[in-house]
Design a protein around this motif. Structure first.
Motif, PDB file in Angstrom:
ATOM      1  N   ILE A   1     -35.142 -56.319 -45.505  1.00  9.45           N
ATOM      2  CA  ILE A   1     -34.858 -56.913 -44.197  1.00  9.45           C
ATOM      3  C   ILE A   1     -33.406 -56.628 -43.833  1.00  9.45           C
ATOM      4  N   PRO A   2     -33.139 -55.841 -42.791  1.00 12.95           N
ATOM      5  CA  PRO A   2     -31.753 -55.519 -42.416  1.00 12.95           C
ATOM      6  C   PRO A   2     -30.990 -56.760 -41.972  1.00 12.95           C
TER       7      PRO A   2
ATOM      8  N   ARG B   1     -26.773 -52.850 -42.399  1.00 13.48           N
ATOM      9  CA  ARG B   1     -25.958 -54.003 -42.036  1.00 13.48           C
ATOM     10  C   ARG B   1     -25.145 -53.680 -40.784  1.00 13.48           C
ATOM     11  N   ILE B   2     -25.224 -54.561 -39.819  1.00  8.87           N
ATOM     12  CA  ILE B   2     -24.495 -54.423 -38.557  1.00  8.87           C
ATOM     13  C   ILE B   2     -23.583 -55.631 -38.413  1.00  8.87           C
ATOM     14  N   ALA B   3     -22.309 -55.403 -38.082  1.00 11.89           N
ATOM     15  CA  ALA B   3     -21.362 -56.501 -37.871  1.00 11.89           C
ATOM     16  C   ALA B   3     -20.957 -56.536 -36.400  1.00 11.89           C
ATOM     17  N   LEU B   4     -20.863 -57.746 -35.865  1.00 15.67           N
ATOM     18  CA  LEU B   4     -20.441 -57.937 -34.473  1.00 15.67           C
ATOM     19  C   LEU B   4     -19.375 -59.033 -34.417  1.00 15.67           C
ATOM     20  N   TYR B   5     -18.174 -58.658 -33.956  1.00 14.20           N
ATOM     21  CA  TYR B   5     -17.094 -59.626 -33.741  1.00 14.20           C
ATOM     22  C   TYR B   5     -17.286 -60.244 -32.355  1.00 14.20           C
TER      23      TYR B   5
ATOM     24  N   GLU C   1     -27.497 -53.112 -27.683  1.00 11.81           N
ATOM     25  CA  GLU C   1     -26.551 -52.473 -28.605  1.00 11.81           C
ATOM     26  C   GLU C   1     -26.994 -52.680 -30.055  1.00 11.81           C
ATOM     27  N   LEU C   2     -27.426 -53.879 -30.386  1.00  8.78           N
ATOM     28  CA  LEU C   2     -27.882 -54.151 -31.756  1.00  8.78           C
ATOM     29  C   LEU C   2     -29.164 -53.389 -32.071  1.00  8.78           C
ATOM     30  N   ILE C   3     -30.067 -53.316 -31.114  1.00  5.73           N
ATOM     31  CA  ILE C   3     -31.318 -52.574 -31.321  1.00  5.73           C
ATOM     32  C   ILE C   3     -31.021 -51.114 -31.616  1.00  5.73           C
ATOM     33  N   THR C   4     -30.132 -50.514 -30.829  1.00  6.06           N
ATOM     34  CA  THR C   4     -29.798 -49.104 -31.024  1.00  6.06           C
ATOM     35  C   THR C   4     -29.093 -48.882 -32.351  1.00  6.06           C
ATOM     36  N   ALA C   5     -28.119 -49.742 -32.659  1.00  4.95           N
ATOM     37  CA  ALA C   5     -27.391 -49.610 -33.924  1.00  4.95           C
ATOM     38  C   ALA C   5     -28.331 -49.755 -35.114  1.00  4.95           C
ATOM     39  N   LEU C   6     -29.262 -50.685 -35.000  1.00  3.19           N
ATOM     40  CA  LEU C   6     -30.211 -50.912 -36.089  1.00  3.19           C
ATOM     41  C   LEU C   6     -31.144 -49.717 -36.267  1.00  3.19           C
ATOM     42  N   ARG C   7     -31.587 -49.153 -35.171  1.00  5.72           N
ATOM     43  CA  ARG C   7     -32.465 -47.970 -35.247  1.00  5.72           C
ATOM     44  C   ARG C   7     -31.749 -46.817 -35.952  1.00  5.72           C
ATOM     45  N   LEU C   8     -30.487 -46.601 -35.615  1.00  7.54           N
ATOM     46  CA  LEU C   8     -29.723 -45.520 -36.237  1.00  7.54           C
ATOM     47  C   LEU C   8     -29.434 -45.830 -37.704  1.00  7.54           C
ATOM     48  N   ALA C   9     -29.177 -47.092 -38.002  1.00  7.38           N
ATOM     49  CA  ALA C   9     -28.831 -47.469 -39.375  1.00  7.38           C
ATOM     50  C   ALA C   9     -30.009 -47.342 -40.332  1.00  7.38           C
TER      51      ALA C   9
ATOM     52  N   GLY D   1     -32.340 -45.024 -40.325  1.00 10.64           N
ATOM     53  CA  GLY D   1     -32.413 -43.621 -40.724  1.00 10.64           C
ATOM     54  C   GLY D   1     -33.743 -43.202 -41.298  1.00 10.64           C
ATOM     55  N   LYS D   2     -33.680 -42.180 -42.154  1.00  7.81           N
ATOM     56  CA  LYS D   2     -34.916 -41.595 -42.681  1.00  7.81           C
ATOM     57  C   LYS D   2     -35.628 -42.499 -43.685  1.00  7.81           C
ATOM     58  N   THR D   3     -34.899 -43.435 -44.291  1.00 16.03           N
ATOM     59  CA  THR D   3     -35.530 -44.332 -45.271  1.00 16.03           C
ATOM     60  C   THR D   3     -36.262 -45.481 -44.594  1.00 16.03           C
ATOM     61  N   GLY D   4     -36.059 -45.651 -43.282  1.00 13.88           N
ATOM     62  CA  GLY D   4     -36.654 -46.776 -42.579  1.00 13.88           C
ATOM     63  C   GLY D   4     -35.987 -48.097 -42.907  1.00 13.88           C
ATOM     64  N   GLY D   5     -34.816 -48.034 -43.588  1.00 14.15           N
ATOM     65  CA  GLY D   5     -34.108 -49.253 -43.959  1.00 14.15           C
ATOM     66  C   GLY D   5     -34.519 -49.821 -45.297  1.00 14.15           C
TER      67      GLY D   5
END
Length: 517
Positions: free
Chosen positions: A356-357, A396-400, A491-499, A501-505
């Motif tokens: 779970i990301p 993992r995505i961080a947002l300030y 923005e989070l959806i896009t960042a998560l999709r890119l993060a 990657g090929k492993t699917g997370g």
């Protein structure tokens, strides 16, 4: 001539024995459960599972002590397999109507078998607890104790499959042990979870304790943090177990289930600008912000009453399951204490073990500083939190969002901690401490008696505000994107999709054997 056998196929005997098992501890004891407002063990199992899917194991079992064989239908455990929303699960329920729910060797072996086979076959295991631990006569003496030892090979510490325990009555011993190694624990208000009952405690130590204070829901919600979700009654507890399974994969080889995205309205997403007070000294409820961002109705917060300065919640983002760690300025201004650190580690362990990301939302003035925090080993809790981040391998995505001060900034997946993407709102304020504290530390003694102290202080604060803003770190590549708050969801959806990657997370599951807390 011998009498003619009237039940040649044994069907009458089978029906008699089945009826005895289904009757549990007898009409009076079953009625007593109803009077207490509780379901009995069989009702709990049937309500939990899809209709007519229960495949019971050991229905005709009984205790291995001859003197109680007639008093121990199914040996006090209703165990087997079934489906929830089509997903196979193993389930074992304590039957408190049989010998007060205390467990015998045969009944416990049924329960252990369910857990073991669920692990081997790859589906979740669920324990519905209401019992008083092992039966004393069964564990008296060397042979009794040695033959009843907890089988370490059955302990689900590798998190191969989700293990969920629901505490639905007075639980001492056995159900408590299962809860202590479960991934998620649900407790019904009015139930109790403790190692020993008040009566045993008083005999053993002379200490007198009320059962609610010893292991009631308020105790575990606010003091121990051992329970994740709370229910008003059995029906709600069962619903929470069912809901929880929609966020978790059936086993560690699979990914969490996707669902259809349910985006908040554009109006709600735009209203995010009104959530944060103009004066950053004022608190707000981070839940309001989260509800503007994640899929509608998808928040499932774990340990909600345990150090509320940090929110740890499962949610969905564009249909994908995510774990969110978010500072909550509404509690201690968002300053995290030892409890927040403990539940962060517990939550990261759960999410990393089941792919779970994680998303981190910063708004904290630092760690909670107090004698209480130091007494509760705050430095160790902080570094355990850091260690969990280093071992975690999901995206993992961080947002300030607003403030992010001191060591707490690092623990919230700060820019030096290896987040896949680091985002910030224009309002981000990143520094070693709050402006007032910073001024007192850096300039306090120097200007103590200076007649221009007010002007010097304002100049210091203005400069600190400028260097604490997100623009310079963005210019140096420490922040990947500064975003319009109204675009946070996308923005989070896009960042998560890119993060992913090929492993699917998919996680490397380095934390699968970590302790819960």
């Amino acid at each position: 001539m011998p009498a003619k056998k009237t039940d040649r196929h044994g069907l009458d005997e089978l029906a008699r024995r089945q009826a005895r098992a289904l009757g549990m501890g007898g009409v009076q004891k079953v009625a007593r459960q109803r009077e207490l407002g509780r379901l009995n063990a069989r009702e709990r199992v049937i309500r939990l599972l899809d209709k007519e899917s229960f495949y019971e194991i050991g229905q005709l079992a009984y205790a291995d002590r001859p003197d109680v064989q007639d008093k121990s239908p199914a040996d006090g455990r209703v165990s087997g397999f079934g489906t929830i929303a089509g997903q196979s699960v193993g389930v074992s329920a304590d039957d408190v109507t049989v010998m007060a729910g205390a467990g015998g060797r045969v009944g416990y072996q049924k329960e252990y078998r369910i857990i073991r086979q669920a692990q081997e076959k790859g589906f979740p295991a669920i324990i519905l607890g209401e019992g008083g631990g092992a039966r004393i006569p069964d564990i008296m003496g060397a042979v009794g104790m040695m033959s009843f030892a907890y089988p370490i090979t059955h302990a689900p510490r590798d998190r191969a499959v989700p293990l969920i325990t629901a505490i639905m009555g007075e639980c001492y011993g056995g159900p408590m042990w299962e809860a202590s190694v479960s991934d998620v624990v649900v407790q019904v208000k009015g139930s109790v979870m403790a190692v020993a009952s008040p009566a045993i405690l008083e005999i053993a130590t002379g200490e007198k304790a009320d059962k609610e204070a010893l292991g009631g829901w308020q105790h575990h919600a606010r003091t121990t943090g051992l329970v994740d979700l709370f229910a008003d009654n059995d029906a709600e507890a069962i619903r929470l177990v069912q809901q929880l399974l929609t966020y978790l994969p059936a086993n560690a080889t699979e990914m969490p289930p996707m669902q259809e995205a349910k985006a908040p309205s554009r109006l709600k997403q735009n209203s995010i600008l009104t959530v944060i007070p103009a004066d950053d000294r004022y608190p707000y409820d981070m839940h309001r912000l989260l509800n503007c961002v994640v899929d509608t109705g998808s928040l499932l917060e774990l340990k909600p009453f345990y150090d509320g300065s940090l929110i740890t919640t499962l949610a969905r983002l564009d249909g994908r399951v995510v774990g969110v760690l978010a500072n909550n300025p509404n509690v201690n201004a968002g300053a995290m204490g030892p409890g927040a650190c403990e539940k962060a580690v517990s939550f990261i362990t759960l999410c990393d073990s089941f792919h779970i990301p994680l998303i981190f939302l910063h708004d904290t003035p630092g760690f909670y500083v107090s004698q209480y925090a130091e007494t509760n080993k705050m430095p160790v809790r902080i570094m355990d939190f850091i260690n969990a981040l280093h071992h975690c391998t999901v995206p993992r995505i961080a947002l300030y969002v607003r403030r992010s001060y001191g060591m707490a900034s690092n623990n919230m997946m700060g820019a030096n901690m290896g987040a896949d993407f680091t985002l910030a709102w224009p309002t981000a304020d990143i520094s070693f401490s709050s402006p007032e504290v910073a001024f007192n530390v850096v300039m306090g003694r120097k200007v103590k008696d200076d007649p221009n102290k007010a002007a010097i202080k304002q100049a210091f604060l203005d400069n600190l505000a400028e260097i604490s803003a997100p623009w310079e770190p963005a210019g140096l590549g420490l922040i990947d994107r500064i975003i319009d708050p109204r675009q946070t969801r996308q923005e989070l959806i896009t960042a998560l999709r890119l993060a992913t990657g090929k492993t699917g997370g998919r996680s490397r599951r380095l934390m699968a054997s970590w302790n819960k807390m």
